[in-house]
Structure formats: structure tokens, C-alpha cells
Design an enzyme around this catalytic site. Structure first.
Site, PDB file in Angstrom:
ATOM      1  CB  CYS A 293      -0.967  -0.035   1.178  1.00 20.47           C
ATOM      2  SG  CYS A 293      -0.200  -0.262   2.803  1.00 20.47           S
ATOM      3  CB  ALA A 294       0.599   4.722   0.981  1.00 25.68           C
TER       4      ALA A 294
END
Length: 328
Positions: free
Chosen positions: A91-92
Site C-alpha cells: 500500500c502506501a
């Protein structure tokens, strides 16, 4: 050279953030062939060549529905591992969304609970911490026994319905008619301890499995499924219920609150308030759909079980046997 965060064990399963995609040498060394991106942001597509790539566009917020994607992400991860390559889930920051998907996969793969899977993933990446909403979804997924199709699960359908009710409540509106879940149209195989009948005409209105027990939290479990209930406490003046199909003409009018009438004799038997209702025992119930004890008779199972006597039975049926369950 920076190494990838590998989930312990024999699986070539890795977890990370966006910067992990720039570790090309490490990705090559790990033989990563599949990349699962779990985030909503513009992505530089050059980072994903030559990988097989899947994107799940979700935000890292408590009310995001990531649960609906678990079957697809599990399948994608498994396909990558079956092909003999490695799978990177990111994800981020490699903390919440990616961790949730990896945990969901491990739960299904190893038949373990969310806490066990979380501890397992933290051995690879100590910062992982799914947000509270995602953890609740993982708990629900576990109680659903990690099905390949979550949308067909009554527990998932009930969870989605509860989300719709909360959203409508926040907006100060009644839920849209097509989004109201009439529980007796979905659940019909649970044993009933007693039946609730209109005191005036004796028409059956509900059975005990549709009661909402608001004073004993354990009665409603984390997968939004209801355990058998024995009814409200003695000091309660109401029976709180799930929406039932005989209430449809009233509940689908789009009103925030109103009265419930017996469909046979049209006696006022209760009331409803989508924004919630406070019981006489001081508990607050959302949504509040209730029958008044003063207008209802509670008939124990032994008194109405004859109505459900198997075909061929010789004992006579009671006079009101025509009120079968499908009339609820």
C-alpha cells in the site's frame, strides 16, 4: 542492498510500501512475479513492468469496505504463489491496507484467527497495524470461515445492511427502500424458542430468532449474526426486532419513524424509528423497530410447535394453524 519484508515460512510472500517497488534488484532476487497494490492514488505504471499487477482502490479509513475484496486478493496471491514466483502486497506505507490483505490470505490459507495472522505478519514487518475498521472486518471474515464468496454470506449481507443504516442515520434520513433487509426473507432455518402474536387477533408477528437483544451485548456477535435470544429483560416494555416482511408497506415509505399495525386486524402493535429509540430500560437501540409488550402475547415453543407437525401426523392442529411462518 535493501531486502524485502518476507512473511515467515515457505511462502514467497512479501509486504511493503510504495518505495518497495523501487528496489528492483531485491524484487528480481526474490523472483517477484505478481504485485498487489492496495491503495487509491495515481500509480506510475512503469514501476509494475514486467509484473502481473492487480489494483484494489481503497482508502485507509475505518469505514472503507476492504472485506468485499478478500476473495479476489486471496485468489491473486495464490495464483502468483502457484506459479512458482513471489508475490508483493503493498500500500502506501506497508502498514494497514496491505497488511489487512496479507492477514486475510493467511487466515484462509492456515485457518488461523486475525490476531494470530497479525502476529505472524509483524515478524516480517513490525510496523503493520490495520486500522480498527479493517480489524473488525477481518474478525467478521474469520467468523464467516473465510468463504470464497463473501457476498453470499448472510453475515456479510447483514454487515452491509448495518452500514447502510448507519449512513442513513448520519444523514438524518430513512434508508432507501431497496436497501432495507427484511430478515425473514434471508434467514429461515434457525430454531425459535417462542412466537409473538397480536393480542387482539392472534396473528403471528415474529419468532424469537428475530429479536434484537439490546441489554446483553454478547447476543450480537462480531459477524453481525444473532445468537438465540430468550427475549428482553422483564423491565423492558418493548420487543425490539429486525425488519420483517409484513412491515414492508410501512418501512418502505421513506419516513424516519412511524407506527406498526398488525397486518390482519390493523391494531397498533408497535413503532419504529430509523434514527434509534430508547427502551424503557434506558438502553438505546438503532434502528428502533419494536412491538409493545402490552399489545403482544408471547407463546412458548411447546404451544405452537403443533403448527409445524410433519406431514402425515395424526394429532389435530390448533385452530390458528393457518398462520404459517411464511406469513411473518
Amino acid at each position: 542492498m535493501a531486502l524485502l519484508d518476507k512473511v515467515p515460512g515457505d511462502l514467497s510472500l512479501y509486504i511493503g510500501g510504495m518505495f518497495t517497488l523501487r528496489r528492483r534488484d531485491a524484487l528480481h532476487q526474490a523472483n517477484v512475479t505478481h504485485v498487489l497494490s492496495v491503495l487509491r492514488m495515481p500509480l506510475d505504471q512503469s514501476l509494475f513492468s514486467p509484473f502481473r499487477h492487480m489494483v484494489i482502490e481503497v482508502d485507509d479509513v475505518d469505514d472503507e469496505n476492504l472485506l468485499e475484496h478478500f476473495p479476489a486478493t486471496n485468489q491473486f496471491i495464490q495464483e502468483g504463489l502457484n506459479g512458482g514466483g513471489g508475490v508483493l502486497v503493498h500500500c502506501a506505507m506497508g502498514k494497514s491496507r496491505s497488511a489487512t490483505c496479507v492477514i486475510a490470505y493467511l487466515m484462509q490459507k492456515h485457518n488461523i484467527n486475525p490476531s494470530e495472522a497479525l502476529a505472524y505478519v509483524r515478524q516480517a514487518r513490525s510496523i503493520v497495524e490495520p486500522n480498527e475498521g479493517f480489524m473488525k472486518q477481518l474478525e467478521l471474515y474469520g467468523r464467516m470461515r473465510t468463504p470464497d464468496n463473501v457476498e453470499d454470506s448472510p453475515a456479510y449481507q447483514r454487515w452491509v445492511y448495518q452500514r447502510e443504516i448507519e449512513l442513513s442515520r448520519a444523514c438524518g434520513q430513512a434508508p432507501e427502500a431497496e436497501k432495507i433487509r427484511f430478515e425473514d426473507e434471508h434467514v429461515s432455518d434457525q430454531a425459535a424458542n417462542f412466537e409473538l402474536r397480536c393480542r387482539k387477533c392472534r396473528r403471528p408477528l415474529a419468532t424469537s430468532q428475530y429479536l434484537v437483544s439490546h441489554s446483553t451485548p454478547s447476543v450480537i456477535n462480531d459477524q453481525n449474526e444473532r445468537s438465540p435470544s430468550v427475549g428482553p429483560p422483564p423491565n423492558c416494555a418493548h420487543y425490539f426486532l429486525d425488519p420483517l416482511s409484513w412491515m414492508r408497506p410501512e418501512l418502505e415509505q421513506g419516513k424516519l419513524d412511524g407506527r406498526l399495525e398488525c397486518p390482519k386486524c390493523h391494531t397498533n402493535v408497535g413503532k419504529y424509528a430509523w434514527q434509534g429509540m430508547q427502551c424503557s430500560c434506558s438502553e438505546w437501540v438503532v434502528p428502533g423497530i419494536s412491538l409493545s409488550k402490552s399489545r403482544i402475547d408471547e407463546v412458548k415453543k411447546s404451544a405452537f410447535s403443533e403448527i409445524r407437525r410433519p406431514p402425515g401426523a395424526t394429532a389435530p392442529l390448533p385452530a390458528n394453524a393457518s398462520h404459517s411462518r411464511q406469513n411473518l
